[in-house]
Enzyme design. Structure first.
Site, PDB file in Angstrom:
ATOM      1  N   GLU A 118       0.838  -1.195   0.000  1.00 16.79           N
ATOM      2  CA  GLU A 118       0.000   0.000   0.000  1.00 16.79           C
ATOM      3  C   GLU A 118       0.871   1.243   0.000  1.00 16.79           C
ATOM      4  O   GLU A 118       1.905   1.287   0.673  1.00 16.79           O
ATOM      5  CB  GLU A 118      -0.920   0.005   1.229  1.00 16.79           C
ATOM      6  CG  GLU A 118      -2.043   1.025   1.158  1.00 16.79           C
ATOM      7  CD  GLU A 118      -3.126   0.733   2.195  1.00 16.79           C
ATOM      8  OE1 GLU A 118      -3.636  -0.412   2.227  1.00 16.79           O
ATOM      9  OE2 GLU A 118      -3.435   1.634   2.988  1.00 16.79           O
ATOM     10  N   ASP A 120       0.111   5.342   0.461  1.00 16.34           N
ATOM     11  CA  ASP A 120      -1.003   6.199   0.877  1.00 16.34           C
ATOM     12  C   ASP A 120      -0.681   7.684   0.826  1.00 16.34           C
ATOM     13  O   ASP A 120       0.362   8.121   1.330  1.00 16.34           O
ATOM     14  CB  ASP A 120      -1.399   5.902   2.332  1.00 16.34           C
ATOM     15  CG  ASP A 120      -1.925   4.495   2.524  1.00 16.34           C
ATOM     16  OD1 ASP A 120      -2.461   3.940   1.563  1.00 16.34           O
ATOM     17  OD2 ASP A 120      -1.793   3.968   3.635  1.00 16.34           O
ATOM     18  N   GLU A 122      -3.001  10.491   2.545  1.00 12.28           N
ATOM     19  CA  GLU A 122      -4.200  10.690   3.352  1.00 12.28           C
ATOM     20  C   GLU A 122      -4.246  12.140   3.818  1.00 12.28           C
ATOM     21  O   GLU A 122      -3.252  12.672   4.322  1.00 12.28           O
ATOM     22  CB  GLU A 122      -4.190   9.751   4.561  1.00 12.28           C
ATOM     23  CG  GLU A 122      -4.263   8.286   4.170  1.00 12.28           C
ATOM     24  CD  GLU A 122      -4.142   7.358   5.361  1.00 12.28           C
ATOM     25  OE1 GLU A 122      -4.946   6.418   5.465  1.00 12.28           O
ATOM     26  OE2 GLU A 122      -3.226   7.574   6.191  1.00 12.28           O
ATOM     27  N   GLN A 135      -0.779  13.228   5.410  1.00 12.61           N
ATOM     28  CA  GLN A 135      -0.052  12.067   5.925  1.00 12.61           C
ATOM     29  C   GLN A 135       0.270  11.133   4.771  1.00 12.61           C
ATOM     30  O   GLN A 135      -0.598  10.794   3.974  1.00 12.61           O
ATOM     31  CB  GLN A 135      -0.875  11.322   6.968  1.00 12.61           C
ATOM     32  CG  GLN A 135      -0.216  10.032   7.466  1.00 12.61           C
ATOM     33  CD  GLN A 135      -0.941   9.420   8.648  1.00 12.61           C
ATOM     34  OE1 GLN A 135      -0.860   9.908   9.768  1.00 12.61           O
ATOM     35  NE2 GLN A 135      -1.661   8.332   8.402  1.00 12.61           N
ATOM     36  N   THR A 136       1.522  10.728   4.672  1.00  8.92           N
ATOM     37  CA  THR A 136       1.931   9.727   3.699  1.00  8.92           C
ATOM     38  C   THR A 136       2.347   8.471   4.445  1.00  8.92           C
ATOM     39  O   THR A 136       2.810   8.531   5.589  1.00  8.92           O
ATOM     40  CB  THR A 136       3.088  10.220   2.818  1.00  8.92           C
ATOM     41  OG1 THR A 136       4.239  10.481   3.637  1.00  8.92           O
ATOM     42  CG2 THR A 136       2.693  11.493   2.078  1.00  8.92           C
ATOM     43  N   ASN A 137       2.180   7.333   3.789  1.00  7.10           N
ATOM     44  CA  ASN A 137       2.529   6.068   4.429  1.00  7.10           C
ATOM     45  C   ASN A 137       2.885   5.047   3.363  1.00  7.10           C
ATOM     46  O   ASN A 137       2.377   5.107   2.236  1.00  7.10           O
ATOM     47  CB  ASN A 137       1.373   5.553   5.290  1.00  7.10           C
ATOM     48  CG  ASN A 137       1.857   4.750   6.488  1.00  7.10           C
ATOM     49  OD1 ASN A 137       2.975   4.253   6.505  1.00  7.10           O
ATOM     50  ND2 ASN A 137       1.004   4.622   7.489  1.00  7.10           N
ATOM     51  N   THR A 146       3.655  -2.111  10.761  1.00  8.75           N
ATOM     52  CA  THR A 146       4.846  -1.269  10.848  1.00  8.75           C
ATOM     53  C   THR A 146       4.650  -0.078   9.932  1.00  8.75           C
ATOM     54  O   THR A 146       5.079  -0.074   8.783  1.00  8.75           O
ATOM     55  CB  THR A 146       6.106  -2.061  10.439  1.00  8.75           C
ATOM     56  OG1 THR A 146       6.177  -3.251  11.208  1.00  8.75           O
ATOM     57  CG2 THR A 146       7.366  -1.237  10.681  1.00  8.75           C
ATOM     58  N   GLU A 149       4.846   6.384   8.586  1.00 12.68           N
ATOM     59  CA  GLU A 149       4.128   7.634   8.383  1.00 12.68           C
ATOM     60  C   GLU A 149       5.048   8.849   8.450  1.00 12.68           C
ATOM     61  O   GLU A 149       5.999   8.883   9.226  1.00 12.68           O
ATOM     62  CB  GLU A 149       3.029   7.817   9.433  1.00 12.68           C
ATOM     63  CG  GLU A 149       2.037   6.680   9.535  1.00 12.68           C
ATOM     64  CD  GLU A 149       2.327   5.786  10.711  1.00 12.68           C
ATOM     65  OE1 GLU A 149       3.526   5.518  10.957  1.00 12.68           O
ATOM     66  OE2 GLU A 149       1.384   5.343  11.383  1.00 12.68           O
ATOM     67  N   GLU A 212     -11.626   7.248  15.070  1.00 13.65           N
ATOM     68  CA  GLU A 212     -10.867   6.544  16.098  1.00 13.65           C
ATOM     69  C   GLU A 212      -9.421   6.988  16.183  1.00 13.65           C
ATOM     70  O   GLU A 212      -8.777   6.803  17.211  1.00 13.65           O
ATOM     71  CB  GLU A 212     -10.920   5.028  15.845  1.00 13.65           C
ATOM     72  CG  GLU A 212     -12.315   4.437  16.035  1.00 13.65           C
ATOM     73  CD  GLU A 212     -12.315   2.938  15.856  1.00 13.65           C
ATOM     74  OE1 GLU A 212     -11.222   2.373  15.584  1.00 13.65           O
ATOM     75  OE2 GLU A 212     -13.385   2.312  15.986  1.00 13.65           O
ATOM     76  N   GLY A 217      -5.200  11.603  17.488  1.00 16.63           N
ATOM     77  CA  GLY A 217      -5.392  10.278  18.056  1.00 16.63           C
ATOM     78  C   GLY A 217      -6.824   9.943  18.398  1.00 16.63           C
ATOM     79  O   GLY A 217      -7.075   9.102  19.267  1.00 16.63           O
TER      80      GLY A 217
END
Length: 311
Positions: A118, A120, A122, A135-137, A146, A149, A212, A217
């Site tokens: 994946e 991402d 986001e 946010q990248t991942n 793991t 981010e 969530e 957070g």
């Protein structure tokens, strides 16, 4: 009185800028998004979920994806790709958007549920008077526990007009770009070859409720009094190696290039590494706007992932 009026006006301007965030002009970079053709959304994508919350406009060139208290919504590419350049112009919802996530990403969880890849992008909503967060991942070969981010603030107001969010993915590196400015480079090396995304993936565009975890957070969940939340997508670009007859046993090489551009983001030499202009843009973006990187999170990682030691 004239001096007092000028001072009051100046103070009001400071308040306006500080409440919306300062606007910065990025360095000059090559405009990769000008070099590939747009794919009409109704030709390049199918519905993924939330049928009633997907509205196509302008003869299928624009899609409004909606989140309300009944459902989010999403699109998935008709083809699967093994490397390429993927981009979307996105306009984000304004107002109180905490807990809302708009995502433009690649994944193969449908074909490889136990060892999927994946990549991402986001966009995380915000509480009042706070900025959207990018946010990248990167996940590879099932390493979904793991996360890799990185988080940045944007240098513009993403709710006022469309901005381009792009992913370049090939055997050399993964590059995340915003308005053609690189904001992250994830370099392929021997140390991370086992967790580097390498299997064919679909391209997704979604809006969904991430109460969530998304805003501080999960401190600020989605407030549906402000619904519907509408994310608009257009100027889609998908240029890469298209997988033929995909199955879970498909070899990574069983794909063909069917793009319209003569440029090759998969094997082209100019896409193998960043130019000096792109390096300058990357350094500018990370220096001014990055506020979280997993490579600096020693409380989360007692032993940092191997690629962090090269940074």
């Amino acid at each position: 009185m004239a001096l007092l009026s000028h001072l009051m006006f100046f103070c009001m301007m400071i308040v306006v800028v500080s409440s919306r965030g300062a606007i910065y002009t990025p360095p000059s970079v090559p405009h990769l998004t000008d070099r590939f053709n747009h794919v009409p959304i109704n030709q390049g994508y199918s519905e993924f979920f939330g049928h009633s919350n997907i509205h196509l406009m302008s003869n299928g060139s624009i899609a409004n994806l909606i989140l309300d208290n009944s459902s989010g919504s999403g699109l998935v590419s008709r083809n699967k790709y093994n490397y390429g350049f993927f981009s979307a112009g996105i306009k984000l919802p304004s107002g109180f958007t905490s807990g809302v996530v708009i995502a433009f990403y690649l994944s193969n969880a449908d074909l490889f549920p136990h060892n999927h890849d994946e990549i991402d992008i986001e966009l995380l909503g915000h509480e009042k008077r706070r900025e959207w967060v990018l946010q990248t991942n990167v996940y590879g070969n099932g390493s979904v526990h793991t996360g890799r981010e990185e988080k940045l603030y944007l240098w513009f107001d993403p709710t006022q007009q469309f901005h381009q969010y792009s992913i370049l993915w090939n055997t050399h590196h993964i590059v995340f770009l915003v308005d053609n400015v690189p904001v992250r480079e994830f370099i392929h090396s021997a140390a991370i070859s086992s967790v580097y995304p390498s299997k064919p993936m679909s391209v997704y565009a979604t809006i969904w409720d991430a109460s969530e975890w998304a805003t501080h957070g999960g401190k600020y969940p989605v407030n549906y009094q402000y619904a519907p939340f509408v994310a608009s997508f257009w100027e889609i670009e998908m240029e890469g190696c298209i997988l033929q007859h995909p199955t879970a046993d498909s070899a990574a090489t069983s794909c063909s290039r069917r793009g319209f551009s003569s440029l090759d983001p998969v094997d082209g030499e100019e896409f193998a590494k960043l130019s000096q202009e792109q390096i300058n843009g990357l350094e500018w973006a990370t220096r001014k706007f990055m506020f979280y990187s997993y490579c600096k999170d020693t409380s989360r990682y007692k032993v940092l992932p191997p690629e962090c030691h090269a940074n």
